[in-house]
Scaffold this active site. Sequence first.
Site, PDB file in Angstrom:
ATOM      1  N   LYS A   1      -8.760  -5.251  12.640  1.00  9.61           N
ATOM      2  CA  LYS A   1      -9.203  -4.831  11.302  1.00  9.61           C
ATOM      3  C   LYS A   1      -8.001  -4.858  10.377  1.00  9.61           C
ATOM      4  CE  LYS A   1      -9.377  -0.989   9.118  1.00  9.61           C
ATOM      5  NZ  LYS A   1      -8.977  -1.536   7.807  1.00  9.61           N
TER       6      LYS A   1
ATOM      7  N   GLU B   1       3.017   2.160  15.017  1.00 11.90           N
ATOM      8  CA  GLU B   1       4.175   1.787  14.192  1.00 11.90           C
ATOM      9  C   GLU B   1       3.962   2.420  12.834  1.00 11.90           C
ATOM     10  OE1 GLU B   1       6.810   0.281  15.155  1.00 11.90           O
ATOM     11  OE2 GLU B   1       6.107  -0.250  17.141  1.00 11.90           O
TER      12      GLU B   1
ATOM     13  N   CYS C   1       7.990  -0.744   5.843  1.00 13.40           N
ATOM     14  CA  CYS C   1       8.249   0.470   6.635  1.00 13.40           C
ATOM     15  C   CYS C   1       9.734   0.636   6.860  1.00 13.40           C
ATOM     16  CB  CYS C   1       7.525   0.362   7.963  1.00 13.40           C
ATOM     17  SG  CYS C   1       7.940  -1.141   8.850  1.00 13.40           S
TER      18      CYS C   1
ATOM     19  N   GLU D   1       8.167   9.426   2.057  1.00 12.18           N
ATOM     20  CA  GLU D   1       8.148   7.963   2.034  1.00 12.18           C
ATOM     21  C   GLU D   1       7.447   7.547   0.739  1.00 12.18           C
ATOM     22  OE1 GLU D   1       5.390   5.713   4.493  1.00 12.18           O
ATOM     23  OE2 GLU D   1       6.995   4.337   5.020  1.00 12.18           O
TER      24      GLU D   1
HETATM   25  P1  NAD Z   1      -2.632   3.342   6.050  1.00  9.18           P
HETATM   26  O1  NAD Z   1      -2.291   4.267   7.174  1.00  9.18           O
HETATM   27  O2  NAD Z   1      -3.289   3.907   4.855  1.00  9.18           O
HETATM   28  O3  NAD Z   1      -3.624   2.199   6.571  1.00  9.18           O
HETATM   29  C1  NAD Z   1      -3.256   1.326   7.614  1.00  9.18           C
HETATM   30  C2  NAD Z   1      -4.525   0.778   8.255  1.00  9.18           C
HETATM   31  O4  NAD Z   1      -5.219   1.847   8.891  1.00  9.18           O
HETATM   32  C3  NAD Z   1      -5.501   0.158   7.250  1.00  9.18           C
HETATM   33  O5  NAD Z   1      -6.083  -0.980   7.849  1.00  9.18           O
HETATM   34  C4  NAD Z   1      -6.543   1.271   7.088  1.00  9.18           C
HETATM   35  O6  NAD Z   1      -7.812   0.810   6.699  1.00  9.18           O
HETATM   36  C5  NAD Z   1      -6.588   1.864   8.491  1.00  9.18           C
HETATM   37  N1  NAD Z   1      -7.091   3.229   8.598  1.00  9.18           N
HETATM   38  C6  NAD Z   1      -7.016   4.219   7.665  1.00  9.18           C
HETATM   39  N2  NAD Z   1      -7.586   5.334   8.155  1.00  9.18           N
HETATM   40  C7  NAD Z   1      -8.035   5.049   9.406  1.00  9.18           C
HETATM   41  C8  NAD Z   1      -8.720   5.798  10.416  1.00  9.18           C
HETATM   42  N3  NAD Z   1      -9.066   7.069  10.262  1.00  9.18           N
HETATM   43  N4  NAD Z   1      -8.996   5.176  11.592  1.00  9.18           N
HETATM   44  C9  NAD Z   1      -8.649   3.889  11.792  1.00  9.18           C
HETATM   45  N5  NAD Z   1      -8.033   3.136  10.866  1.00  9.18           N
HETATM   46  C10 NAD Z   1      -7.714   3.703   9.692  1.00  9.18           C
HETATM   47  O7  NAD Z   1      -1.295   2.561   5.708  1.00  9.18           O
HETATM   48  P2  NAD Z   1      -1.071   1.485   4.550  1.00  9.18           P
HETATM   49  O8  NAD Z   1      -1.005   2.220   3.258  1.00  9.18           O
HETATM   50  O9  NAD Z   1      -2.022   0.360   4.706  1.00  9.18           O
HETATM   51  O10 NAD Z   1       0.382   0.893   4.933  1.00  9.18           O
HETATM   52  C11 NAD Z   1       1.553   1.505   4.550  1.00  9.18           C
HETATM   53  C12 NAD Z   1       2.108   2.351   5.688  1.00  9.18           C
HETATM   54  O11 NAD Z   1       2.309   1.530   6.840  1.00  9.18           O
HETATM   55  C13 NAD Z   1       3.468   2.930   5.367  1.00  9.18           C
HETATM   56  O12 NAD Z   1       3.534   4.265   5.797  1.00  9.18           O
HETATM   57  C14 NAD Z   1       4.420   2.052   6.172  1.00  9.18           C
HETATM   58  O13 NAD Z   1       5.651   2.651   6.480  1.00  9.18           O
HETATM   59  C15 NAD Z   1       3.609   1.759   7.391  1.00  9.18           C
HETATM   60  N6  NAD Z   1       4.102   0.563   8.084  1.00  9.18           N
HETATM   61  C16 NAD Z   1       4.784   0.716   9.254  1.00  9.18           C
HETATM   62  C17 NAD Z   1       5.309  -0.411   9.916  1.00  9.18           C
HETATM   63  C18 NAD Z   1       6.102  -0.273  11.209  1.00  9.18           C
HETATM   64  O14 NAD Z   1       6.318  -1.296  11.870  1.00  9.18           O
HETATM   65  N7  NAD Z   1       6.540   0.917  11.581  1.00  9.18           N
HETATM   66  C19 NAD Z   1       5.119  -1.676   9.370  1.00  9.18           C
HETATM   67  C20 NAD Z   1       4.413  -1.804   8.176  1.00  9.18           C
HETATM   68  C21 NAD Z   1       3.903  -0.668   7.540  1.00  9.18           C
END
Ligand code: NAD
Length: 489
Positions: A182, A258, A293, A392
Amino acid sequence: MLSFDPEKIALPAGHYINGQHQAGEGTALQVNRPSDGLPAGQLFEADAQKVDEAVSIADRSVRESGWASCPPRQRGAVLRRWADLIANDTQLAQLESLGSTRPISDVVNHEIPFTAEAIRFYAECADKYSGDVLPTRDASLGMLVPEPYGVIGAITPWNFPLSMASWKCGPALAAGNAVVLKPSELTPFSTVRMAELAIQAGLPAGVLNIVQGGGAVTGSALVAHPLVRKVSFTGSTATGARIMSDAAFNGMKPVTLELGGKSPQLVFDDAGDIEEVAGRILRGFTANGGQACVAGTRLIVQRGIADALIAKLIELCQCFRPGVTWDENSRYAPMIDARQAAKVASVVSSARQQGAEVLVGGERFADTGEGYFWQPTLLSVVSNDNPAVQEEIFGPVLTVQIFDDEAEGLALASHATYGLCAGVHTKNLDRALRAMRGIAAGTVWINRYGRSGDFIIPTGGFHGSGIGKDLGRQAFEACQRYKSVLIDF
Ligand code: NAD
């Protein structure tokens, strides 16, 4: 010529299940273009029934197609062909650039090659890493035998849609699993094309499926599905915690998480050439508009070098120019949407109210219409409790803190919540190694900042930044479960 007309790109709107597009099924959600805020297209949200269809097909396909049981070299060959198709697909590059924050030149020169290479790396892993023969009593043979999980549920964020998908799908498929992925509801399009190319490359239909939708409906249905045996997630720390809990209460499935970061850039007086160091710091917090991230968003600089480094950074920050992602001359990424731009504005505002001083930037670029371009921003802060240091932000905002001695610098570098990465800049080897040991972070870069093309180096965070690793041998091994076998003879 890389520039393209965004109005002429056909967007795949629906899910991709069993090698077929399913356009127009589910509740419609609007997707906007980050560069100008105009509608890009729609996605249709998969409900629990649609997720069940995708997972059930994945489960059946991975067994019946022979993907799990074929010679591992054969899986590697399919993945290599997939990587070649990705590397040469113009449509994929345009879909990524149109719907995400990545300028087309960046997508073509970095994101696509990086995505293809990650898949090639895992193609090699397919027949290289094995289980173990264990020392046991005489007349016995003890073994640890790896086997795929079956169906892995993958959930990715919006900031690097293609490479995040490759980090999830590469190891999972190489190890003989099926994947239901997804992508983020903000960047749904490019991943569908990526899956289409996988099937063209020879992956059996149904072994890689894409379901579209938001987290609350589609994401949580995927995590909870009983046939999803493992979840691999990249996203925010708050969502990661929710997923870990859902996975625990829905079959006790393992999770790779991650998550977010607030990484320090620790610069000592003896860091060397100011211009070079400033370049590293700058790239560390402005790449993808700070929406990474691993962004190095806390500059912790020793007093002797501070004035010169800050002056150089201010000068460099003033050189950025916004431009739509489909123009080949654009280099700077917009914020993904109005909500993310508002989040940056809100943290900068509360940081200022609590004593932070804006050294450069501090607001949106003027004259960018409905595009969400934020100026590279330096905030001088005194208190470590300032929200700009603690939260963040996920935008191009660098806090600046000054320290006098090594112990003080190291104390500032470790963060109470996050532990994803750290940059250490010094020519003194002893000091660099003390800092490497002293900072609680999953990755420490010394005299550089950012990933290389060395996919063997895993990435993953400590405490609030996550559990487990993406990339490296570790990610491949985490896509397998291990069976203990003892044979008497
Ligand atoms: P987010 O947590 O809002 O969403 C990430 C994904 O999770 C999306 O596909 C979203 O639809 C899904 N999601 C949301 N709620 C969910 C639930 N209850 N159950 C299952 N799936 C759910 O994050 P974002 O805003 O899309 O991305 C930014 C974040 O990602 C930042 O915090 C960033 O640091 C992190 N990030 C981490 C890495 C890493 O490798 N550590 C890499 C890239 C981004």
